[in-house]
Motif scaffolding. Structure first.
Motif, PDB file in Angstrom:
ATOM      1  N   UNK A 140       0.867  -1.176   0.000  1.00 52.33           N
ATOM      2  CA  UNK A 140       0.000   0.000   0.000  1.00 52.33           C
ATOM      3  C   UNK A 140       0.904   1.227   0.000  1.00 52.33           C
ATOM      4  N   UNK A 141       0.392   2.347  -0.478  1.00 54.82           N
ATOM      5  CA  UNK A 141       1.139   3.587  -0.397  1.00 54.82           C
ATOM      6  C   UNK A 141       0.938   4.183   0.988  1.00 54.82           C
ATOM      7  N   UNK A 193       0.996   7.453   2.868  1.00 56.93           N
ATOM      8  CA  UNK A 193       1.027   8.845   2.440  1.00 56.93           C
ATOM      9  C   UNK A 193       1.409   9.821   3.542  1.00 56.93           C
ATOM     10  N   UNK A 202      -4.589   2.639  -1.492  1.00 57.22           N
ATOM     11  CA  UNK A 202      -4.465   1.604  -2.500  1.00 57.22           C
ATOM     12  C   UNK A 202      -3.702   2.190  -3.691  1.00 57.22           C
ATOM     13  N   UNK A 203      -2.809   1.393  -4.274  1.00 56.87           N
ATOM     14  CA  UNK A 203      -1.948   1.928  -5.332  1.00 56.87           C
ATOM     15  C   UNK A 203      -2.745   2.415  -6.524  1.00 56.87           C
ATOM     16  N   UNK A 204      -3.781   1.630  -6.850  1.00 57.53           N
ATOM     17  CA  UNK A 204      -4.556   1.986  -8.020  1.00 57.53           C
ATOM     18  C   UNK A 204      -5.491   3.162  -7.734  1.00 57.53           C
ATOM     19  N   UNK A 235      -4.904   5.495  -5.649  1.00 53.99           N
ATOM     20  CA  UNK A 235      -4.068   6.685  -5.542  1.00 53.99           C
ATOM     21  C   UNK A 235      -3.836   7.291  -6.917  1.00 53.99           C
ATOM     22  N   UNK A 236      -3.785   6.436  -7.944  1.00 55.55           N
ATOM     23  CA  UNK A 236      -3.570   6.937  -9.297  1.00 55.55           C
ATOM     24  C   UNK A 236      -4.861   7.405  -9.941  1.00 55.55           C
ATOM     25  N   UNK A 237      -5.976   6.692  -9.688  1.00 59.73           N
ATOM     26  CA  UNK A 237      -7.206   7.032 -10.390  1.00 59.73           C
ATOM     27  C   UNK A 237      -8.011   8.111  -9.663  1.00 59.73           C
ATOM     28  N   UNK A 240      -6.498  10.558  -7.633  1.00 61.20           N
ATOM     29  CA  UNK A 240      -5.371  11.283  -7.085  1.00 61.20           C
ATOM     30  C   UNK A 240      -5.768  12.619  -6.469  1.00 61.20           C
TER      31      UNK A 240
END
Lengths: 361, 241
Positions: B113-114, B116, B213-215, B217-219, B221
């Motif tokens: 997991x990221x 933050x 969650x990595x995904x 965090x990208x979708x 953001x």
């Protein structure tokens, strides 16, 4: 069925997953759709054995990366490993062909790859590292330009569209930028490696702690470095020195950073001109844990799947370590993760008439 | 919709005031209810300002000119109350987009997991403790909820120990003699004291973390960055008291 009866069923080894007819058909379907996309772009399919010498796999990368591989001895006592990914095998196969006078190689593959894992397969497929998973990818060896990189991203995106996947996000970074930026900002090289490892893991708290723990009081704070890196946007097409107040501690590294930046800005312009800027963002904190990358790197994320569904980048130095120096770029889809993302949108229930499926609009 | 997994118990209790002071939409009726899923109240941010604890004036200023959360469909918040050890699991699978959980749990889970933000709440220490008569003697058996971390710790000291994984009431293992060491979280030390145990070593300080969650965090953001920034400002404001 009662579950309190002792049965003579046989267990699977850790990490191995069975696919029953519906899922197996689904996986094959996803593979075929992606391979069709590659075929249309002139990529030819190749294949090779699942084992490679550890020495082969380690070319151009750090020894510690082998930690995650399934390694065994062959009958002659040499260490071999189940391939963790296809790029080294492709490089090994391509080097002699390149030496034979070919200037450009466009190959694709659909193969299983392997990692060590402690998690049962049913857990690790969708997030994290699966023991066995399927990669469908391409390697484009020979040409090197922003246009080639952009074409590769275009192909990656159109593959996703062909599958009917909608909610995805492509994140693009540069393999050398963060490292050069941190070094040029005055961080010692050993510490830079630790920081890159933190970025690869997504441990931003750890990143700030390490930077703030440095004795050099002239350093910018971890928070500042991190937010500068994550906010820099090559689409803005500004000069780096206009975006951040820089006083490089190491001028030659600073020049390097600015060089990387200018190249990213050109690349961003290329992406824009090809209409690729939607669903694509730059994030220069994105760091891949594979050390042979030299240029752009990217990952694609989809809703509901905790790990990238596609990933790749440019590796201009790798082929040289196989005896045939040539620039190259490539990426792979992670098929099982795509399956998970697709089953969320009930792809399976759509009527399937062979060959035509998946085309989204 | 953004789903947030909260580690039930002390982490959630300690972080919720910070969450409120950051003027983020907060779960409705979490105190009274026994349900596990909560939706954020949708009465806009102005309503929440009343509930701000402590430094309300200073923090309210931070939110000036910002658009509210939780009003559009995309920005609706959903909260899951989960057992702490399950939070990294929910987040790594993307069942929850972000999570709030102790660093100890993140480390032990080993999930991707990221991480933050350090929320600097629910602060405590991971400690090695035992009965006073075992002080200074080599460790043999270690009872813990953190088998992975305990193993790392004792290996780093060059001590070979047997790890006994337990689910709770770790102190009991030392009291009844199942183990000569316990490796556990210590907040005030009063439970240890009540059971006649003493701290031998403090391994690390832990606190609540914002993980993503990595995904997601990208979708998602923009939304996640905004939450992280607001929490960050509140932490700074409170630290400056």
């Amino acid at each position: 069925m009662s579950i309190d009866v002792v049965r003579k069923w046989v267990d699977r080894p850790l990490g191995m997953q069975d696919l029953f007819p519906q899922q197996a058909k689904f996986r094959r379907k996803v593979e075929s759709v992606l391979l069709e996309e590659f075929d249309e772009h002139g990529f030819e399919m190749v294949s090779c054995g699942a084992f490679e010498y550890v020495d082969t796999l380690l070319r151009g990368r750090a020894a510690a990366e082998a930690e995650a591989w399934v390694r065994v001895f062959d009958t002659l006592g040499r260490t071999v490993a189940l391939r963790p990914e296809m790029t080294p095998s492709i490089a090994r196969m391509a080097a002699p062909v390149l030496s034979g006078g070919n200037k450009e190689i466009k190959w694709c593959y659909a193969e299983r790859v392997y990692h060590r894992t402690d998690d049962p397969a049913s857990l690790s497929w969708v997030s994290g590292r699966a023991a066995e998973s399927t990669q469908v990818g391409v390697e484009w060896i020979g040409p090197s330009s922003h246009e080639v990189d952009a074409k590769l991203l275009l192909m990656c995106q159109s593959g996703l569209k062909r599958l009917g996947l909608k909610d995805w996000q492509m994140v693009v970074s540069h393999a050398g930028f963060a490292s050069a930026f941190l070094s040029a900002s005055g961080i010692e090289s050993a510490v830079v490696d630790d920081l890159l490892a933190m970025l690869a893991r997504g441990d931003y708290v750890g990143f700030r702690r390490i930077v703030d723990g440095q004795e050099d009081t002239e350093l910018a704070s971890g928070d500042v470095l991190l937010s500068v890196l994550s906010k820099l946007d090559p689409f803005s097409s500004s000069r780096l020195t206009d975006l951040i107040h820089v006083s490089w501690k190491d001028a030659s590294l600073g020049k390097q950073v600015e060089h990387y930046w200018d190249s990213l800005v050109q690349f961003a312009a290329q992406l824009k001109s090809m209409g690729l800027a939607n669903q694509l963002t730059f994030d220069l904190t994105l760091t891949r844990d594979i050390s042979y990358y030299t240029g752009i790197v990217f990952e694609v994320f989809a809703n509901g799947v905790g790990a990238p569904v596609a990933l790749g980048g440019r590796y201009d130095g790798l082929l040289a370590s196989f005896g045939a120096p040539a620039p190259a770029v490539g990426f792979t889809y992670e098929v099982e993760r795509l399956m998970a993302a697709l089953s969320e949108i009930e792809w399976t229930t759509q009527p399937t008439n062979d060959g035509e499926t998946g085309a989204s609009e | 919709m953004l789903t947030i997994a909260l580690a039930k118990g002390r982490t959630a209790d300690d972080v919720m005031p910070l969450w409120t002071s950051a003027l983020l939409p907060k779960p409705e009726g979490m105190d009274e209810s026994r349900s596990l899923v909560f939706h954020a109240s949708t009465d806009g941010l102005a309503g929440h300002a009343d509930g701000v604890t402590g430094k309300s004036a200073g923090n309210a200023g931070n939110a000036d000119g910002r658009s509210g959360f939780g009003e559009s469909e995309d920005e609706a918040f959903r909260f899951l109350l989960a057992k702490p050890a399950d939070v990294p699991t929910y987040v790594s699978f993307g069942v929850a987009d972000i999570g709030i959980v102790g660093k100890d749990v993140v480390l032990e889970s080993g999930r991707e997991v990221y991480e933050l933000l350090d929320l600097k709440k629910a602060e405590c220490r991971l400690c090695v403790a035992g009965r006073p008569e075992h002080r200074g003697k080599p460790a043999h058996r270690v009872a813990t909820k953190y088998p992975r971390l305990a193993d790392q710790y004792f290996r780093s000291r060059g001590e070979a120990v047997e790890i006994i994984p337990l689910g709770g009431s770790i102190e009991l293992a030392a009291v009844i003699g199942l183990a000569d060491r316990i490796f556990d979280l210590v907040q005030t030390g009063s439970t240890l004291k009540a059971n006649g145990l003493v701290i031998f070593d403090e391994v690390m300080d832990v606190s609540a973390r914002l993980v993503a969650n990595r995904s997601s965090y990208r979708t998602k953001r923009r939304l996640i960055d905004e939450i992280s920034a607001r929490l960050g400002e509140s932490i700074t404001a409170q630290a400056g008291v």
